[in-house]
Design an enzyme around this catalytic site. Sequence first.
Site, short mmCIF file in Angstrom:
data_model
loop_
_atom_site.label_atom_id
_atom_site.label_comp_id
_atom_site.label_asym_id
_atom_site.label_seq_id
_atom_site.Cartn_x
_atom_site.Cartn_y
_atom_site.Cartn_z
N ASP A 338 50.92 21.53 17.20
CA ASP A 338 51.21 21.85 18.53
C ASP A 338 52.08 20.65 19.10
O ASP A 338 52.24 19.06 19.30
CB ASP A 338 50.15 21.82 19.48
CG ASP A 338 49.85 22.48 20.40
OD1 ASP A 338 50.64 23.04 21.07
OD2 ASP A 338 49.38 21.66 21.30
N THR A 409 50.52 27.96 45.76
CA THR A 409 51.57 27.36 46.47
C THR A 409 53.12 26.35 44.92
O THR A 409 54.19 26.50 45.88
CB THR A 409 51.72 26.48 47.65
OG1 THR A 409 50.86 25.04 47.18
CG2 THR A 409 50.49 26.93 48.38
N SER A 412 52.57 20.27 45.98
CA SER A 412 51.40 19.81 46.64
C SER A 412 52.48 17.85 47.63
O SER A 412 53.85 18.12 47.79
CB SER A 412 51.12 18.31 45.75
OG SER A 412 51.54 17.67 44.97
#
Length: 719
Positions: A338, A409, A412
């Site tokens: 991974d 959104t 930040s």
Amino acid sequence: MTTTTPTTAPPFKPGESHSKRAKSAFSLEQVVAAVPGAFGKLDPRRMWRNPVMFIVEVGAVLTTVLAVAEPFLGGPQSSGGSAVPGSFTGAIAAWLWLTVLFANLAESVAEGRGKAQADSLRKTRTSTMARRLRNHNGSADPAAERADTVAVSSADLAPGDVVVVTAGELIPGDGDILWGIASVDESAITGESAPVVRESGGDRSAVTGGTRVLSDRIVVRITAKPGETFVDRMIGLVEGASRQKTPNEIALNILLASLSIVFVIVTLTLNPIASYAASTVSLPILIALLVCLIPTTIGALLSSVGIAGMDRLVQRNVLAMSGRAVEAAGDVTTLLLDKTGTITYGNRRATEFVALGGVDPRDLVRAAALSSLADPTAEGKSIVALAESDGVRVGASAPGDVVPFTAQTRMSGLDQPDGTSIRKGAASAVAAWIDGDGQDAFTMPADLAQQVERISASGGTPLVVAVKGPSGEGSVLGLVHLKDIVKEGLKERFAEMRAMGIRTVMVTGDNPLTAKSIAAEAGVDDYLAEATPEDKLAFIRREQEGGNLVAMTGDGTNDAPALAQADVGVAMNTGTSAAKEAGNMVDLDSDPSKLIDIVRIGKQLLITRGALTTFSIANDLAKYFAIIPAMFMGVFPGLAALNIMGLHSPASAVLSAIIFNAIVIVFLVPLALRGVRYRPMSASRILNRNLLVYGLGGVVAPFIGIKLIDLAVALIPGF
């Protein structure tokens, strides 16, 4: 609720190095502790499972009977025309018993190391009182549920029961967190002193019975029955109680048994052949010949090699559910890794500030740092750290109102007291924020679009930084380049894998462009981008259909199908119960990159077994030169030419061969437990190295050893 606090003596001391443990693989204390077990294994009901050593034990019994009976039968008979001393049969019997005991001692030492670890694990199974919920409603208020709990012993919990565990309490059984987040002390299981975080709803929701909650409160659904917990399985595994013989081990046992049967037949025909020369061969010498003919060395060490292989994994905090899994790791040809947390650190880091034309780079750096001061993520902290390295310091806190990141959104930032707002986030989200009410559509500058494309093409993540003044006008200052950092040294390790003939494949959910960039940087051979659980499973099946053995790691429920399909499935201890049940290994440290070490240990196991088998068969050659001439030199003086070692007498030659046959086992026990050092190279080079070192060594060592023993035996009167 009251709890009984167990003594949590970890199987491995925190901070203790693996090399330190490896050096103590064969200590005097371990040998002394293993002696009773070695005698206990003399039981024929146990010995028959090892055909080679069972034949040696039968020979020891027969020679012992003959040694006891000889004084009443007129003393020992001559053999092959040569007289033998009165103590000859008794000496042969004694060394045959020692041969069996040394073989049992090797296995007992290997098992004893696991039993010591199991004893410390048993101390974590102390019965604990638990608060079982009658009807769990998912309430976050402890007081609301306290009235609906009943105190029960952990031994009475059943799968499906839901319990509440708070700070300072022991988790009463294996389970998954349904609600809450807490730090947990797992040192009793892993040996690591640092607490870990466990939380509901993710791939770190599994908890283990006997570990202690250090903070907060969690609600746990029990998944294991008493006596079938993860700790119980660990105890069985490290003790060797659940260790089944592997296919390779079974095949080698069949080969050794077949060779033993052949040599039994050969030995039985010697006396009829000798009778034509008006001679006889005494039974003690026939037994000695048989024991030296059959491959006693590998027969004595075969079991301990397998046990030690699993133990080497345990030393690295990896539990193999079977010896088959360890062997399969040694034959792996395809390695699935991974990306996040294995090849990369898992947390993107800021590596570059890119200011747009006409923008002061320090303004960009300051804005990015201010908007990241209250960002608790690794990405946010790395932006502040990079700004400080560029000489921009913004203090410990940012004045204004923090705007946290949300999935809606995708930004930040910070709203400052003077009305200025700063935002950082995805390019499209920042463009929409600047656009505001949409009356004056914002057009992304050409140089901004170019930089976004450049960073994305390199496998990074572009964060656009923009500001709005008090009057609402907005502008883009530039970008922050976030990058998945590839772990140091992995490229070299993947090169080692390639030298072993192993193909490495990176598995990631990233888009193909990003996956290609990181795969090239890491040095893996291939990659699987935008991988779903179905994609992983299909990929593994294709590899296996092509004749490859596949290994992979995983920690989530979505990894369970692929872990079950893989030949070596390594589940993370922090992962879900489904993942741990599906895999055939569990990594207690939850370090996905350890898969590379697991492959090396598997190969070391196979190489050790092959090296000792080569040595065992090769050293029989010298024994033939010691015993065969000794048997018939009295009748056929011409056979003296084969006595190339110049052994003192036929009796001393036979006894020296038997003594060497016994003590060589003792000298090889540390090698069997520690394992032959593995170096990445092709299979043909490994074979050539084995033949050179252990094949040639197996021929030379007995010639030297038997000669030295013969010199000592010759000092005994009568020999």
